[in-house]
Scaffold this motif. Structure first.
Motif, PDB file in Angstrom:
ATOM      1  N   TYR A 121       8.377  -5.025  40.544  1.00 22.97           N
ATOM      2  CA  TYR A 121       9.489  -4.845  41.256  1.00 22.97           C
ATOM      3  C   TYR A 121       9.853  -3.275  40.978  1.00 22.97           C
ATOM      4  CZ  TYR A 121      11.043  -9.451  42.484  1.00 22.97           C
ATOM      5  OH  TYR A 121      11.376 -10.626  43.049  1.00 22.97           O
ATOM      6  N   VAL A 122       9.435  -2.865  39.761  1.00 23.07           N
ATOM      7  CA  VAL A 122       9.738  -1.214  39.631  1.00 23.07           C
ATOM      8  C   VAL A 122       9.095  -0.471  40.752  1.00 23.07           C
ATOM      9  CG1 VAL A 122       9.354   0.470  37.920  1.00 23.07           C
ATOM     10  CG2 VAL A 122      10.645  -1.429  37.230  1.00 23.07           C
ATOM     11  N   TYR A 123       7.772  -0.717  40.981  1.00 24.65           N
ATOM     12  CA  TYR A 123       7.207  -0.343  41.759  1.00 24.65           C
ATOM     13  C   TYR A 123       7.567  -0.336  43.237  1.00 24.65           C
ATOM     14  CZ  TYR A 123       3.211   1.557  38.949  1.00 24.65           C
ATOM     15  OH  TYR A 123       2.760   2.848  38.046  1.00 24.65           O
ATOM     16  N   LEU A 124       8.203  -1.343  43.734  1.00 25.30           N
ATOM     17  CA  LEU A 124       8.819  -1.699  44.868  1.00 25.30           C
ATOM     18  C   LEU A 124      10.115  -0.880  44.929  1.00 25.30           C
ATOM     19  CD1 LEU A 124       8.676  -5.429  45.248  1.00 25.30           C
ATOM     20  CD2 LEU A 124       7.509  -3.793  46.751  1.00 25.30           C
ATOM     21  N   GLY A 125      10.750  -0.556  43.743  1.00 28.22           N
ATOM     22  CA  GLY A 125      12.005   0.269  43.918  1.00 28.22           C
ATOM     23  C   GLY A 125      11.529   1.756  44.036  1.00 28.22           C
TER      24      GLY A 125
ATOM     25  N   LEU B  42      11.197   8.384  41.613  1.00 27.13           N
ATOM     26  CA  LEU B  42       9.874   7.336  41.776  1.00 27.13           C
ATOM     27  C   LEU B  42       8.973   7.503  40.548  1.00 27.13           C
ATOM     28  CD1 LEU B  42       6.780   8.779  42.930  1.00 27.13           C
ATOM     29  CD2 LEU B  42       8.492   8.971  45.173  1.00 27.13           C
ATOM     30  N   MET B  43       8.946   8.903  39.987  1.00 20.80           N
ATOM     31  CA  MET B  43       7.895   9.142  39.033  1.00 20.80           C
ATOM     32  C   MET B  43       8.300   8.212  37.834  1.00 20.80           C
ATOM     33  SD  MET B  43       5.493  11.136  39.629  1.00 20.80           S
ATOM     34  CE  MET B  43       5.023  11.426  38.103  1.00 20.80           C
ATOM     35  N   VAL B  44       9.312   7.608  37.544  1.00 18.43           N
ATOM     36  CA  VAL B  44       9.748   6.688  36.223  1.00 18.43           C
ATOM     37  C   VAL B  44       8.647   5.466  36.378  1.00 18.43           C
ATOM     38  CG1 VAL B  44      11.228   5.299  35.339  1.00 18.43           C
ATOM     39  CG2 VAL B  44      12.118   7.707  36.235  1.00 18.43           C
ATOM     40  N   ALA B  45       8.453   5.204  37.448  1.00 16.15           N
ATOM     41  CA  ALA B  45       7.590   4.052  37.865  1.00 16.15           C
ATOM     42  C   ALA B  45       6.229   4.086  36.957  1.00 16.15           C
ATOM     43  CB  ALA B  45       7.122   3.515  39.093  1.00 16.15           C
ATOM     44  N   PRO B  46       5.211   5.046  37.527  1.00 18.95           N
ATOM     45  CA  PRO B  46       4.063   5.330  36.588  1.00 18.95           C
ATOM     46  C   PRO B  46       4.118   5.890  35.083  1.00 18.95           C
ATOM     47  CG  PRO B  46       4.533   6.912  38.371  1.00 18.95           C
ATOM     48  CD  PRO B  46       5.403   6.000  38.506  1.00 18.95           C
TER      49      PRO B  46
END
Length: 549
Positions: free
Chosen positions: A518-522, A341-345
Motif C-alpha cells: 500500500y505504501v508503494y501504491l501511495g 515518494l522516496m519514503v517508500a524505498p
C-alpha cells in the motif's frame, strides 16, 4: 542527486534563450555559439537579471577557474557533500552502541529528526545569504559549523547533549547541501552541468554503500565517538581546498546588502514547528492529540506571519518570485512529490526485506543500495535526452517510468526472492535519475547568478518537506493497514518485537507485505502527481539564460 564550451567557464552571448527541442539543443551552451537555441524568453522569466522588485540586483558570474583549479574546487565540493551524505548512514549503524553508552532509547530518533529539522529550515536562509554575500563565506561557515558539531557530538555526555550537538551539525549541513549544488551550477556552463551533478550523485551512491560498513566497523572495533571524529580530517581538507582555490568576483561597491533577519527567524520557527509536528505525530503522541493539533496550529500561524514579514521585506529570504515564476514553482512542487515518494524505498523497503524476505540488516541495506547505483548512471546520460526533447519532457519521461516501477512492486510474489525487489530498485533509480537531474539543471539555468542560490535552496527545501510529509503520511497508512490486517489492534509494539526477534508467524509477515504494498501504491500516486505538475504547470521549454547572464 552536474561543462564542452570554449574555455573552462564557457559562456554564451545574448539576453536570453529558450531551451531548444532539436538534437543540438545545447551544443553551443557555454561556447558562445548558442546553436539550437531559440531567441526570446518564456513568459515567467521576463526581466531576468534586470533587478526585479524585491530581488537582489544581478551580479557578475563567478570568476573563471583554470581547469586544474576548478578540479580542486570540485574535489572540495565532493568532500563537503560526502560529509552530509555519510552522516545518516554512519550514525544509524551505531545507534545500539550509542544508546547502550548514553541511554535515552525513548528519544534516540531525535538524533535523526533534529538533524533533519536543522537542515531543512536553514536551506532557504543559506540560499538567500549565498546570493547576498557570495557562496564562499556561506560554504566555509557551513563546513566549520558541521565540524564543530561533529567535535561536540564526539564529546557528548548524555543523549540530550548529543541531540543538541546533532542540531548544530544540521545547521552546517543546511549550508553544505544547498551551497554545494549552487556552486556546481556556477562552475559549469549548461552543457557541462550533468558531469558535475553526476559526480555529486556518485558521492551519495558510494556513501549509501560505504556508510553502513564504516559505521559498523567503527562501532564494533573502536568507539561510536569515532563516527563523528572521522568527519574532522575530511572536512579539514575540504575547508583548505575551498579557502585556497574557490574564487569569486570582486563585488562592485554600492549600498550595503540588507539581510532579512526577521524573515529568516520566521522561516526557521515555522519550519521547525511544522516538521516537529510531522516527525513526532503518530510516534510520540496521537495525530489528533493536543500536542499534535497545537503544533499544526502554531505552524499555520507562523506561516501567516512569515508571509506578512516577507511581503514587507526589501530583500526577503523567500521571495515571492520563487512561486510566481511558472518554471520554478512547477519544479518545486515536482521535487516535493519526489521527497514524498522516496519514503517508500528508503524507510519501508529495509523493513520489507528483513521481515518478509528474512534477510539480515546488511543484506537488506544492499537491496536498497542498488537504487543508488543506477541513479547517477542514468543522471549522467540524461543530458543526451534533454538536449533532444527538453528538460520538462525528459523529467516527465523519468517520473512516468518511476510510477510504473512503483506500481509493479505490489505485483511481486510472496515471499519472493531478494533479487526481485532489488531489480525494482535498480529500475527505480534509473528512472529517477532522468527525473531529478534535468529539473535541477534546468531550473538553475533559468535564473541569473544573483538568484541561483535562492532558487536551488527552494528546490531542496521543498524536497525535504515532501520527505517529512511522506514519512508521516505513509507511516500512518502502514500502521492502519497493519492494524486492520491484525484484527484492528492499535498497539503495534508487540508486532515490532516479534518481527525483530524473528518469531513473527506467516500471517504477520503477510500483513507487513500488504502494508508495504500500500505504501508503494501511495508512492506511485505521488509520482503521478509529479507527472501532472510537469505536464500542466511546467512550460514545454524552460526559459534558459545565457551562461554569463
Amino acid at each position: 542527486m552536474g561543462g564542452g564550451g570554449a574555455g573552462p567557464d564557457g559562456g554564451s552571448t545574448g539576453t536570453g534563450t529558450s531551451e531548444g527541442e532539436d538534437a543540438g539543443a545545447d551544443t553551443g551552451a557555454g561556447s558562445g555559439e548558442g546553436a539550437g537555441f531559440r531567441t526570446g524568453e518564456a513568459e515567467d522569466n521576463s526581466g531576468a537579471g534586470k533587478g526585479r522588485t524585491g530581488t537582489t540586483p544581478t551580479r557578475p558570474a563567478p570568476a573563471v577557474h583554470p581547469s586544474g583549479r576548478r578540479g580542486r574546487v570540485v574535489a572540495a565540493l565532493m568532500l563537503g557533500m560526502a560529509l552530509a551524505a555519510l552522516d545518516g548512514t554512519v550514525v544509524a549503524t551505531a545507534v545500539p552502541q550509542i544508546v547502550g553508552d548514553l541511554g535515552g532509547f525513548s528519544v534516540f530518533s531525535w538524533l535523526f529528526s533534529g538533524y533533519l529539522l536543522a537542515v531543512t529550515v536553514t536551506l532557504p536562509v543559506y540560499g538567500k545569504l549565498s546570493d547576498t554575500f557570495g557562496r564562499k563565506p556561506v560554504l566555509i561557515t557551513g563546513v566549520a559549523l558541521f565540524l564543530a558539531g561533529s567535535l561536540l557530538c564526539a564529546a557528548a555526555w548524555s543523549m540530550a547533549s548529543l541531540i543538541a550537538f546533532r542540531i548544530v551539525q544540521g545547521l552546517g549541513g543546511g549550508a553544505l547541501q544547498g551551497t554545494v549544488q549552487t556552486i556546481a551550477a556556477d562552475l559549469y556552463p549548461l552543457k557541462e552541468r550533468p558531469r558535475i551533478q553526476s559526480k555529486l550523485s556518485t558521492v551519495w551512491a558510494v556513501s549509501a554503500i560505504a556508510g553502513p560498513a564504516v559505521g559498523g566497523l567503527l562501532a564494533s572495533y573502536a568507539d561510536w565517538r569515532w563516527i563523528f571524529l572521522i568527519n574532522l580530517p575530511i572536512g579539514a581538507v575540504a575547508l583548505w581546498l575551498i579557502v585556497r582555490h574557490l574564487t569569486e568576483p570582486v563585488r562592485e561597491r554600492g549600498r550595503r546588502p540588507r539581510v532579512d533577519w526577521p524573515g529568516a527567524l520566521a522561516v526557521f520557527v515555522t519550519g521547525a514547528l511544522l516538521l516537529t509536528a510531522l516527525v513526532q505525530g503518530g510516534v510520540a503522541w496521537p495525530w489528533l492529540s493536543a500536542p499534535s493539533l497545537g503544533l499544526f496550529a502554531a505552524a499555520a500561524t507562523g506561516a501567516a506571519v512569515t508571509v506578512l514579514v516577507e511581503r514587507r521585506a526589501a530583500e526577503p529570504v523567500i521571495p515571492g518570485w520563487v512561486w510566481r515564476r511558472r518554471t520554478i514553482a512547477a519544479v518545486n512542487l515536482a521535487l516535493g512529490a519526489l521527497g514524498l515518494l522516496m519514503v517508500a524505498p528508503t524507510v519501508f523497503l529495509p523493513t520489507y526485506a528483513q521481515s518478509v524476505l528474512g534477510l539480515g540488516p546488511t543484506a537488506a541495506g544492499f537491496v536498497l543500495s542498488v537504487m543508488t547505483l543506477s541513479w547517477p548512471v542514468s543522471a549522467a546520460y540524461s543530458n543526451r535526452v534533454y538536449r533532444r526533447i527538453g528538460f520538462r519532457n525528459t523529467a516527465a519521461l523519468g517520473i512516468g517510468a518511476a510510477m510504473l516501477v512503483l506500481l509493479a512492486f505490489p505485483l511481486l510474489p510472496y515471499p519472493g526472492e531478494a533479487w526481485q525487489p532489488a531489480l525494482v530498485m535498480l529500475l527505480l533509480g534509473a528512472a529517477l535519475g532522468f527525473f531529478q537531474l534535468p529539473l535541477i539543471v534546468g531550473v538553475q539555468s533559468t535564473v541569473p547568478w544573483a538568484e541561483r542560490g535562492t532558487t536551488t535552496a527552494s528546490v531542496l527545501f521543498c524536497r525535504q518537506v515532501g520527505q517529512s510529509v511522506g514519512a508521516a503520511l505513509f507511516g500512518a497508512l502502514a500502521n492502519a493497514v497493519l492494524a486492520s490486517r491484525l484484527g484492528g489492534s492499535g498497539d503495534l509494539d508487540p508486532v515490532a518485537r516479534s518481527l525483530a526477534d524473528g518469531s513473527g508467524h506467516d500471517h504477520l509477515r503477510r500483513a507487513v507485505a500488504t502494508a508495504v504494498d500500500y505504501v508503494y501504491l501511495g508512492a506511485a500516486g505521488a509520482a503521478g502527481l509529479a507527472l501532472l505538475v510537469l505536464l500542466l504547470l511546467a512550460p514545454r521549454r524552460f526559459p534558459v539564460l545565457g551562461d554569463h547572464e
